[in-house]
Design a protein around this motif. Structure first.
Motif, short mmCIF file in Angstrom:
data_model
loop_
_atom_site.label_atom_id
_atom_site.label_comp_id
_atom_site.label_asym_id
_atom_site.label_seq_id
_atom_site.Cartn_x
_atom_site.Cartn_y
_atom_site.Cartn_z
N UNK A 63 -12.94 21.39 -17.56
CA UNK A 63 -11.58 21.14 -18.67
C UNK A 63 -9.89 22.33 -18.68
N UNK A 64 -10.28 22.93 -18.91
CA UNK A 64 -9.51 24.32 -18.83
C UNK A 64 -8.79 24.52 -17.11
N UNK A 65 -10.06 24.86 -16.60
CA UNK A 65 -9.83 24.91 -15.20
C UNK A 65 -9.04 23.58 -14.58
N UNK A 66 -8.96 22.34 -14.41
CA UNK A 66 -8.16 21.57 -14.83
C UNK A 66 -7.41 20.92 -14.45
N UNK A 67 -7.07 22.34 -16.10
CA UNK A 67 -5.71 22.04 -16.72
C UNK A 67 -4.71 23.57 -15.88
N UNK A 68 -5.39 24.36 -15.48
CA UNK A 68 -5.15 25.04 -15.25
C UNK A 68 -4.84 24.85 -13.09
N UNK A 69 -5.54 24.57 -12.70
CA UNK A 69 -5.56 23.96 -11.92
C UNK A 69 -4.08 22.50 -10.78
N UNK A 70 -3.76 21.91 -12.35
CA UNK A 70 -3.41 21.01 -11.86
C UNK A 70 -2.15 20.75 -12.42
N UNK A 71 -2.11 20.97 -14.16
CA UNK A 71 -1.01 21.35 -14.61
C UNK A 71 0.44 21.48 -14.43
N UNK A 103 -2.92 26.22 0.78
CA UNK A 103 -3.66 27.73 1.40
C UNK A 103 -2.51 28.54 0.77
N UNK A 104 -2.24 28.37 -0.56
CA UNK A 104 -1.86 29.39 -1.66
C UNK A 104 -3.35 28.87 -2.98
N UNK A 105 -3.53 28.51 -2.63
CA UNK A 105 -4.98 28.32 -3.94
C UNK A 105 -5.88 27.14 -3.65
N UNK A 106 -6.90 27.76 -2.86
CA UNK A 106 -8.01 26.39 -2.24
C UNK A 106 -8.91 26.66 -2.72
N UNK A 107 -9.22 27.77 -3.82
CA UNK A 107 -9.72 27.70 -5.20
C UNK A 107 -9.26 26.39 -5.75
#
Length: 207
Positions: A63-71, A103-107
């Motif tokens: 869930x924390x990764x979702x926040x990091x990826x999308x927020x 390209x900047x955040x593929x992971x």
């Protein structure tokens, strides 16, 4: 005393971020449901018990990764659908911004694409929640456009959902095309045509 607490808090945050970064790297090759916390702590070089100082479970970490990826994407989404420029300019800007983000955040993009329909329910719900926020934000931006006059809230929300869905599809296609400039150009052309089709439908929806 406050200086010591500040150092400890900074160290705690550093360890938490290291766990997130290690998990994201490990998730390049596997799904979150198969990820073990010992794998993550081993990669960071901390004891498994240290994991629980930061996350309740691997689902909580997800869930924390979702926040990091999308927020952090909310300002970008608003830029993509801003009313500045004509329709073709907006579409060109949208495709360029999506491609640049991939390209900047593929992971991060790969994680969201895999876990959106993955086996960890709290993570699926977190992704749905963020996408619902995106849709509401896109709706609010679309409502500012003169072309939205006469549209109902439900229809604007439907249109916003179409744009958000297409952004996700485009991001996934750009991700698959990484490493090939020709494939990237093909994705950009396809995304441009699809967004133009949505725009044409938008122009004639009230006819």
């Amino acid at each position: 005393m406050s200086h010591t607490l500040g150092i400890r808090q900074a160290q705690k945050q550093k360890t938490r971020q290291a766990l997130l970064d290690a998990a994201l790297e490990l998730l390049e090759e596997q799904s979150l449901s198969s990820l073990g916390l010992r794998e993550v702590t081993r990669a960071v070089g901390v004891a498994p018990t240290a994991f629980y100082r930061h996350f309740r479970s691997t689902a909580d970490l997800g869930v924390a990764l979702v926040e990091e990826a999308l927020s952090s994407l909310h300002p970008t989404i608003r830029t993509i659908v801003s009313t500045a420029g004509d329709s073709d300019e907006r579409i060109t800007r949208a495709v360029e911004l999506i491609g640049g983000h991939v390209r900047a955040h593929p992971a991060h993009v790969r994680f969201i694409a895999r876990e959106q329909h993955g086996g960890v329910q709290p993570v699926r719900e977190a992704i749905r929640g963020q996408l619902a926020l995106f849709t509401e934000e896109v709706k609010a931006e679309l409502a500012k456009d003169r072309a939205a006059e006469g549209w109902s809230d439900d229809d604007l929300l439907m249109l916003a959902g179409l744009y958000v869905d297409q952004m996700l599809v485009t991001a996934s296609l750009f991700l698959e095309a990484l490493g090939s400039e020709e494939q990237q150009r093909r994705v950009a052309r396809l995304a441009t045509r699809r967004l133009r089709l949505i725009s044409i439908g938008r122009e004639h929806w009230l006819d």
